[in-house]
Design a protein around this motif. Structure first.
Motif, PDB file in Angstrom:
ATOM      1  N   GLN B   6     -40.080 -31.349 -40.481  1.00 57.25           N
ATOM      2  CA  GLN B   6     -38.831 -30.961 -41.136  1.00 57.25           C
ATOM      3  C   GLN B   6     -37.840 -32.085 -40.868  1.00 57.25           C
ATOM      4  N   LEU B   7     -37.410 -32.711 -41.923  1.00 58.69           N
ATOM      5  CA  LEU B   7     -36.736 -33.997 -41.815  1.00 58.69           C
ATOM      6  C   LEU B   7     -35.313 -33.899 -41.286  1.00 58.69           C
ATOM      7  N   ASP B   8     -34.716 -32.727 -41.321  1.00 61.41           N
ATOM      8  CA  ASP B   8     -33.356 -32.560 -40.850  1.00 61.41           C
ATOM      9  C   ASP B   8     -33.316 -31.445 -39.813  1.00 61.41           C
ATOM     10  N   SER B   9     -32.832 -31.743 -38.626  1.00 60.55           N
ATOM     11  CA  SER B   9     -32.762 -30.698 -37.605  1.00 60.55           C
ATOM     12  C   SER B   9     -31.553 -29.786 -37.828  1.00 60.55           C
ATOM     13  N   GLN B  10     -30.477 -30.352 -38.396  1.00 61.29           N
ATOM     14  CA  GLN B  10     -29.276 -29.556 -38.662  1.00 61.29           C
ATOM     15  C   GLN B  10     -28.713 -29.941 -40.025  1.00 61.29           C
ATOM     16  N   VAL B  11     -28.318 -28.929 -40.786  1.00 60.36           N
ATOM     17  CA  VAL B  11     -27.699 -29.162 -42.090  1.00 60.36           C
ATOM     18  C   VAL B  11     -26.438 -28.319 -42.170  1.00 60.36           C
ATOM     19  N   PRO B  12     -25.265 -28.951 -42.065  1.00 54.55           N
ATOM     20  CA  PRO B  12     -24.012 -28.222 -42.280  1.00 54.55           C
ATOM     21  C   PRO B  12     -23.613 -28.327 -43.742  1.00 54.55           C
ATOM     22  N   VAL B  13     -23.115 -27.244 -44.298  1.00 56.78           N
ATOM     23  CA  VAL B  13     -22.742 -27.245 -45.707  1.00 56.78           C
ATOM     24  C   VAL B  13     -21.628 -26.229 -45.918  1.00 56.78           C
ATOM     25  N   PHE B  14     -20.792 -26.465 -46.906  1.00 52.04           N
ATOM     26  CA  PHE B  14     -19.730 -25.524 -47.212  1.00 52.04           C
ATOM     27  C   PHE B  14     -20.242 -24.407 -48.122  1.00 52.04           C
ATOM     28  N   GLU B  15     -19.621 -23.255 -47.997  1.00 56.61           N
ATOM     29  CA  GLU B  15     -19.984 -22.104 -48.815  1.00 56.61           C
ATOM     30  C   GLU B  15     -19.902 -22.467 -50.302  1.00 56.61           C
ATOM     31  N   GLU B  16     -20.873 -21.965 -51.048  1.00 58.76           N
ATOM     32  CA  GLU B  16     -21.021 -22.144 -52.494  1.00 58.76           C
ATOM     33  C   GLU B  16     -21.522 -23.532 -52.882  1.00 58.76           C
ATOM     34  N   ALA B  17     -21.763 -24.400 -51.922  1.00 65.68           N
ATOM     35  CA  ALA B  17     -22.354 -25.710 -52.214  1.00 65.68           C
ATOM     36  C   ALA B  17     -23.871 -25.580 -52.306  1.00 65.68           C
ATOM     37  N   PRO B  18     -24.544 -26.523 -52.978  1.00 63.96           N
ATOM     38  CA  PRO B  18     -26.010 -26.517 -52.994  1.00 63.96           C
ATOM     39  C   PRO B  18     -26.571 -27.078 -51.693  1.00 63.96           C
ATOM     40  N   VAL B  19     -27.814 -26.717 -51.395  1.00 66.28           N
ATOM     41  CA  VAL B  19     -28.440 -27.214 -50.177  1.00 66.28           C
ATOM     42  C   VAL B  19     -29.929 -27.473 -50.425  1.00 66.28           C
ATOM     43  N   GLY B 107     -43.120 -26.297 -38.482  1.00 63.50           N
ATOM     44  CA  GLY B 107     -42.214 -27.380 -38.144  1.00 63.50           C
ATOM     45  C   GLY B 107     -41.253 -26.952 -37.048  1.00 63.50           C
ATOM     46  N   ASP B 108     -40.417 -27.872 -36.611  1.00 65.13           N
ATOM     47  CA  ASP B 108     -39.496 -27.583 -35.515  1.00 65.13           C
ATOM     48  C   ASP B 108     -38.220 -26.894 -35.963  1.00 65.13           C
ATOM     49  N   GLY B 109     -38.078 -26.680 -37.251  1.00 67.27           N
ATOM     50  CA  GLY B 109     -36.960 -25.894 -37.741  1.00 67.27           C
ATOM     51  C   GLY B 109     -35.765 -26.733 -38.179  1.00 67.27           C
ATOM     52  N   THR B 110     -35.001 -26.180 -39.108  1.00 67.28           N
ATOM     53  CA  THR B 110     -33.734 -26.752 -39.561  1.00 67.28           C
ATOM     54  C   THR B 110     -32.662 -25.691 -39.416  1.00 67.28           C
ATOM     55  N   THR B 111     -31.606 -26.033 -38.695  1.00 68.98           N
ATOM     56  CA  THR B 111     -30.492 -25.103 -38.549  1.00 68.98           C
ATOM     57  C   THR B 111     -29.533 -25.305 -39.705  1.00 68.98           C
ATOM     58  N   LEU B 112     -29.428 -24.282 -40.548  1.00 67.42           N
ATOM     59  CA  LEU B 112     -28.487 -24.309 -41.662  1.00 67.42           C
ATOM     60  C   LEU B 112     -27.218 -23.596 -41.230  1.00 67.42           C
ATOM     61  N   THR B 113     -26.100 -24.307 -41.280  1.00 67.93           N
ATOM     62  CA  THR B 113     -24.806 -23.722 -40.941  1.00 67.93           C
ATOM     63  C   THR B 113     -23.922 -23.786 -42.178  1.00 67.93           C
ATOM     64  N   VAL B 114     -23.514 -22.620 -42.663  1.00 66.72           N
ATOM     65  CA  VAL B 114     -22.661 -22.542 -43.849  1.00 66.72           C
ATOM     66  C   VAL B 114     -21.234 -22.285 -43.393  1.00 66.72           C
ATOM     67  N   LYS B 115     -20.349 -23.180 -43.751  1.00 64.43           N
ATOM     68  CA  LYS B 115     -18.959 -23.099 -43.326  1.00 64.43           C
ATOM     69  C   LYS B 115     -18.067 -22.584 -44.451  1.00 64.43           C
ATOM     70  N   PRO B 116     -17.046 -21.810 -44.121  1.00 60.51           N
ATOM     71  CA  PRO B 116     -16.159 -21.284 -45.181  1.00 60.51           C
ATOM     72  C   PRO B 116     -15.254 -22.372 -45.758  1.00 60.51           C
TER      73      PRO B 116
END
Lengths: 114, 116
Positions: B6-19, B107-116
């Motif tokens: 899994q190529l990204d360990s952490q993915v931060p993204v804003f709400e309503e954005a694509p991921v 895989g080792d996992g990807t942490t998806l964090t969705v921010k307001p």
């Protein structure tokens, strides 16, 4: 309909001790797989049992053993516990031998070795 | 032998954005592919799977993944994320047949964090 149940949910053991973890699969499921999930990592495959026979084994030492009973429930045993055995142990049940195709996971047993 | 990256360990993204959460795998035999989601202090829940047929698979909550055999990838996408999508996501493979059909690799996992 009950899902996959694991017991206990948490336990603390001392190095060198032995532990037994239990898993009851979904009714009608004949396959049980065990995984170890160390904090910050993905689950690592330990064993799969199907129809009461071992059908798959991961790269774990012989201190790890398991069995499946006639009612398809399963036990995972770990001897001579090490600090590195601290992890979340997950059980998954499925109908057939291909363990992930219709797999349902339990909530896990959190083992802490001190 | 199988492996999953899994190529990204952490993915931060804003709400309503694509991921997009990326997953590459390697295997010497044909495989089934899976995405699982794990919420804090819970077990894994199957999000979607590819067994055969159409290479684009969809989940009921808006996620989709495309199996690309030539690139050995199985990336997970969602056009618009919600706060409730915040979780750990795991990509996994298992042999589709043979004596090791029961063995799987995560895989080792990807942490998806969705921010307001």
């Amino acid at each position: 309909d009950a899902g996959v149940t694991q017991s206990p949910t948490h336990l603390i053991k001392t190095r060198g001790q032995h532990v037994t973890l239990r898993c009851s699969p979904i009714s009608g499921h004949k396959s049980v797989s065990w995984y170890q999930q160390v904090l910050g990592q993905g689950p690592q495959f330990i064993f799969q049992y199907y129809e009461k026979e071992e059908r798959g084994r991961g790269n774990f030492p012989d201190r790890f053993s398991a069995r499946q009973f006639p009612n398809y429930s399963s036990e995972l045993n770990v001897n001579a516990l090490l600090l590195g055995d601290s992890a979340l142990y997950l059980c998954a049940s499925s109908l057939g031998q291909a363990s992930l195709t219709e797999a349902f996971f339990g909530q896990g047993t959190r083992l802490t070795v001190v | 032998a199988q492996s999953v990256t899994q190529l990204d360990s952490q993915v931060p993204v804003f709400e309503e954005a694509p991921v997009e959460l990326r997953c590459n795998y390697s295997s010497s035999v044909s495989v089934y592919l899976f995405w699982y989601v794990q919420y804090p202090n819970q077990g894994l829940q199957l999000l979607l799977k590819y067994l055969s047929g159409s290479t684009l698979v969809e989940s009921i909550n808006g996620f989709e993944a495309e199996f690309n055999k030539s690139q050995t990838s199985f990336h997970l996408r969602k056009p618009s994320v919600h706060i409730s999508d915040t979780a750990e996501y795991f990509c996994a493979v298992s042999n589709s047949h043979g004596t090791n059909a029961g063995k799987s690799t995560f895989g080792d996992g990807t942490t998806l964090t969705v921010k307001p």
